[in-house]
Design a protein around this motif. Structure first.
Motif, short mmCIF file in Angstrom:
data_model
loop_
_atom_site.label_atom_id
_atom_site.label_comp_id
_atom_site.label_asym_id
_atom_site.label_seq_id
_atom_site.Cartn_x
_atom_site.Cartn_y
_atom_site.Cartn_z
N LEU A 102 0.85 -1.18 0.00
CA LEU A 102 0.00 0.00 0.00
C LEU A 102 0.89 1.23 0.00
O LEU A 102 1.71 1.42 0.90
CB LEU A 102 -0.92 0.02 1.23
N ALA A 103 0.73 2.09 -1.03
CA ALA A 103 1.54 3.31 -1.13
C ALA A 103 0.86 4.47 -0.39
O ALA A 103 1.53 5.37 0.09
CB ALA A 103 1.76 3.68 -2.58
N GLY A 104 -0.47 4.44 -0.31
CA GLY A 104 -1.18 5.50 0.38
C GLY A 104 -2.64 5.55 -0.04
O GLY A 104 -3.09 4.77 -0.87
N THR A 105 -3.36 6.51 0.53
CA THR A 105 -4.77 6.71 0.18
C THR A 105 -5.00 8.21 -0.02
O THR A 105 -4.25 9.04 0.49
CB THR A 105 -5.71 6.20 1.29
N ASP A 106 -6.06 8.55 -0.75
CA ASP A 106 -6.42 9.96 -0.91
C ASP A 106 -7.64 10.27 -0.06
O ASP A 106 -8.16 9.39 0.64
CB ASP A 106 -6.65 10.30 -2.39
N LYS A 107 -8.10 11.52 -0.10
CA LYS A 107 -9.20 11.92 0.79
C LYS A 107 -10.53 11.28 0.39
O LYS A 107 -11.44 11.22 1.20
CB LYS A 107 -9.34 13.44 0.85
N ALA A 108 -10.62 10.75 -0.83
CA ALA A 108 -11.84 10.07 -1.26
C ALA A 108 -11.86 8.62 -0.79
O ALA A 108 -12.86 7.92 -0.95
CB ALA A 108 -11.97 10.13 -2.78
N GLY A 109 -10.74 8.13 -0.24
CA GLY A 109 -10.68 6.76 0.24
C GLY A 109 -10.12 5.78 -0.77
O GLY A 109 -10.06 4.58 -0.51
N ASN A 110 -9.68 6.26 -1.93
CA ASN A 110 -9.06 5.39 -2.93
C ASN A 110 -7.69 4.94 -2.42
O ASN A 110 -6.96 5.72 -1.82
CB ASN A 110 -8.90 6.13 -4.26
N ALA A 111 -7.36 3.67 -2.65
CA ALA A 111 -6.09 3.12 -2.20
C ALA A 111 -5.14 2.96 -3.39
O ALA A 111 -5.56 2.54 -4.47
CB ALA A 111 -6.31 1.77 -1.52
N TYR A 112 -3.89 3.29 -3.17
CA TYR A 112 -2.87 3.22 -4.22
C TYR A 112 -1.85 2.17 -3.82
O TYR A 112 -1.36 2.16 -2.68
CB TYR A 112 -2.21 4.59 -4.40
N PHE A 113 -1.52 1.28 -4.77
CA PHE A 113 -0.63 0.16 -4.49
C PHE A 113 0.54 0.15 -5.46
O PHE A 113 0.47 0.72 -6.55
CB PHE A 113 -1.40 -1.17 -4.63
N ARG A 114 1.60 -0.56 -5.02
CA ARG A 114 2.77 -0.77 -5.87
C ARG A 114 3.27 -2.20 -5.67
O ARG A 114 3.03 -2.80 -4.62
CB ARG A 114 3.86 0.24 -5.57
N GLN A 115 3.94 -2.70 -6.69
CA GLN A 115 4.51 -4.04 -6.62
C GLN A 115 5.74 -4.08 -7.50
O GLN A 115 5.67 -3.72 -8.68
CB GLN A 115 3.49 -5.08 -7.08
N SER A 116 6.85 -4.51 -6.93
CA SER A 116 8.08 -4.63 -7.70
C SER A 116 8.06 -5.95 -8.45
O SER A 116 7.67 -6.99 -7.90
CB SER A 116 9.31 -4.59 -6.78
N GLN A 117 8.48 -5.89 -9.71
CA GLN A 117 8.51 -7.08 -10.55
C GLN A 117 9.84 -7.13 -11.28
O GLN A 117 10.44 -6.09 -11.55
CB GLN A 117 7.39 -7.05 -11.60
N THR A 118 10.28 -8.32 -11.59
CA THR A 118 11.49 -8.49 -12.39
C THR A 118 11.06 -8.97 -13.78
O THR A 118 10.47 -10.03 -13.94
CB THR A 118 12.44 -9.52 -11.75
N VAL A 119 11.35 -8.14 -14.77
CA VAL A 119 11.01 -8.46 -16.15
C VAL A 119 12.31 -8.45 -16.96
O VAL A 119 12.97 -7.41 -17.06
CB VAL A 119 10.00 -7.43 -16.73
N ASP A 120 12.66 -9.57 -17.53
CA ASP A 120 13.89 -9.72 -18.31
C ASP A 120 15.13 -9.24 -17.54
O ASP A 120 16.00 -8.56 -18.08
CB ASP A 120 13.80 -8.97 -19.64
N GLY A 121 15.19 -9.53 -16.27
CA GLY A 121 16.34 -9.19 -15.45
C GLY A 121 16.31 -7.77 -14.90
O GLY A 121 17.17 -7.40 -14.12
N ALA A 122 15.35 -6.97 -15.33
CA ALA A 122 15.25 -5.60 -14.83
C ALA A 122 14.10 -5.51 -13.84
O ALA A 122 13.04 -6.10 -14.03
CB ALA A 122 15.00 -4.63 -15.99
#
Length: 169
Positions: free
Chosen positions: A16-36
């Motif tokens: 969870l990266a954070g939420t805004d005043k409307a209650g929407n939730a923001y997410f992030r996920q690290s992925q490895t694609v072709d070694g990057a």
């Protein structure tokens, strides 16, 4: 191996990266694609999905134009700044309305006394229906008193004749 443990602890890397005043939730996920290593970012709307309600700062973060997610303190500060700008815009619009009125009156060839701040303020009160402060008006003489010209005549019942009152010229 360490990445797998961290991923397991953060539910497959979803953070969870954070939420805004409307209650929407923001997410992030690290992925490895072709070694990057890349980061996937998304939003989970609280109610009906409406992308037009996403704040600019969060939209910038989602689209990668911003590296770090906005903090709650930053969002509060930006909201206060937006409110201050709206107040300044409203004041400037009122001032511009006064200037347009003054220019119109001058264009029609009225006297300078007719364009006094007091007369313009009374005009704006009549047009907008809002109360305008009248500090400093005590110094004006009664001959240019607009309120007297706009008010109904006053008299005693025995001397007043309906229909005979004429406004002063």
């Amino acid at each position: 191996m360490l990445a797998k443990i961290v991923g397991f602890l953060t539910r497959n890397g979803k953070q969870l990266a954070g939420t805004d005043k409307a209650g929407n939730a923001y997410f992030r996920q690290s992925q490895t694609v072709d070694g990057a290593v890349t980061e996937k970012r998304w939003i989970k709307f609280k109610g009906n999905p409406d992308p037009t309600t996403v704040p600019v700062e969060w939209n910038s973060w989602l689209n990668g134009r911003r590296e770090r997610a906005p903090t709650p303190e930053e969002m509060i500060e930006l909201e206060a700044h937006r409110k201050a700008v709206k107040v300044k815009v409203a004041l400037l619009e009122k001032e511009e309305e006064k200037n347009r009125f003054r220019a119109k009156v001058l264009q029609q060839g009225m006297s300078n006394d007719d364009v006094s701040p007091r007369n313009m303020t009374l005009f704006l009160q009549q047009v907008s229906g809002e109360e305008v402060p009248t500090q400093g008006w005590e110094d004006h003489d009664s001959s240019s008193d607009v309120v007297g010209r706009l008010s109904e005549p006053k008299g005693k019942g025995d001397t007043f004749k309906p229909g005979t009152w004429q406004p002063p010229s």
